[in-house]
Design a protein around this motif. Structure first.
Motif, PDB file in Angstrom:
ATOM      1  N   ASP A  55       6.796  -4.009  -9.891  1.00  7.24           N
ATOM      2  CA  ASP A  55       5.832  -5.552 -10.118  1.00  7.24           C
ATOM      3  C   ASP A  55       4.458  -5.019 -11.190  1.00  7.24           C
ATOM      4  N   GLN A  56       3.845  -3.625 -11.052  1.00  7.56           N
ATOM      5  CA  GLN A  56       3.310  -3.635 -11.501  1.00  7.56           C
ATOM      6  C   GLN A  56       3.689  -2.615 -12.985  1.00  7.56           C
ATOM      7  N   GLY A  57       4.516  -2.557 -13.221  1.00  6.96           N
ATOM      8  CA  GLY A  57       5.036  -2.572 -13.843  1.00  6.96           C
ATOM      9  C   GLY A  57       5.086  -0.516 -14.168  1.00  6.96           C
ATOM     10  N   ALA A  86       9.053  -1.804  -4.605  1.00  8.25           N
ATOM     11  CA  ALA A  86       9.148  -2.985  -5.452  1.00  8.25           C
ATOM     12  C   ALA A  86       7.927  -3.351  -6.104  1.00  8.25           C
ATOM     13  N   HIS A  87       6.261  -3.876  -4.883  1.00  9.57           N
ATOM     14  CA  HIS A  87       5.951  -3.469  -6.160  1.00  9.57           C
ATOM     15  C   HIS A  87       4.861  -2.679  -6.493  1.00  9.57           C
ATOM     16  N   SER A 130       0.910  -1.605  -0.176  1.00 15.45           N
ATOM     17  CA  SER A 130      -0.146  -0.233   0.293  1.00 15.45           C
ATOM     18  C   SER A 130       1.073   1.203   0.229  1.00 15.45           C
ATOM     19  N   ALA A 131       2.024   0.911   0.288  1.00 15.97           N
ATOM     20  CA  ALA A 131       2.958   2.372   0.790  1.00 15.97           C
ATOM     21  C   ALA A 131       3.273   3.216  -1.292  1.00 15.97           C
ATOM     22  N   GLN A 132       3.231   3.852  -1.067  1.00 14.33           N
ATOM     23  CA  GLN A 132       2.736   5.082  -2.399  1.00 14.33           C
ATOM     24  C   GLN A 132       4.918   5.525  -2.449  1.00 14.33           C
TER      25      GLN A 132
END
Length: 197
Positions: free
Chosen positions: A156-158, A152-153, A84-86
């Motif tokens: 992963d979402q491009g 990193a997420h 959830s971190a932006q």
């Protein structure tokens, strides 16, 4: 974050051909990391006499977990990199600082980014790896030790926070290492991965 101290520099003993920029871990600083590297045997400085070694310092940043200012590149640990971190406090300004150091050293090397090595330990690895992903140059190499990839997420979402992943024409060779506890009597490092982007 307050103004950062000037980097600690180990000038080359012979004609300058390469530069290494190494970022320290949480709670340390550039001069302390330099002293640790200087004590290694055999000496890296003697093995690479034409290398300029740059040890930047993070400066002080508020630590929400310790509720005090600390020497750290960002206010996070691997456990804080939730999906959830932006953004992570300190990461963006630290990455911009590292990118500025890279530009300065590439100029010093006559535009030869392929003669620059970037790396770091712990939070320094997290910060420098994120900077590598934002870097517009193909560097000579990247060496990361005992760290992680912040946000990193998003990758992963491009997505990236800013810029394209490895905007350079060819990828930088990357080595990532992690030391793990071993049974008594052994202290060998286990390599987590050798990654080429």
């Amino acid at each position: 974050m307050r103004e950062r101290p000037a980097p600690h520099i180990q000038e080359p003993a012979s004609e300058h051909t390469h530069t290494v920029i190494l970022l320290h871990g949480n709670g340390s600083d550039g001069p302390q990391f330099w002293r640790a590297i200087r004590r290694m045997r055999p000496s890296l400085f003697a093995k690479f006499p034409s290398f300029r070694w740059v040890f930047p310092s993070s400066g002080l940043l508020w630590s929400s977990s310790m509720e005090m200012e600390r020497k750290q590149w960002l206010d996070a640990s691997p456990r804080d990199s939730s999906e959830s971190a932006q953004e992570i406090p300190g990461l963006s300004s630290s990455v911009e600082y590292v990118l500025g150091l890279i530009e300065d050293e590439v100029q010093r090397l006559g535009g030869r980014a392929d003669r620059l090595v970037l790396g770091g330990l712990s939070q320094g690895q997290a910060t420098s790896l994120y900077a590598l992903l934002r870097c517009e140059h193909r560097l000579g190499a990247y060496v990361g030790m005992s760290g992680w990839l912040p946000l990193a997420h998003k990758l992963d979402q491009g997505m990236t926070v800013e810029g394209d992943l490895q905007g350079a024409e060819a990828p930088t060779p990357v080595f990532l290492g992690q030391r793990h506890s071993r049974p008594q009597g052994t202290s060998r490092a286990r390599v987590e991965g050798l990654v080429t982007y």
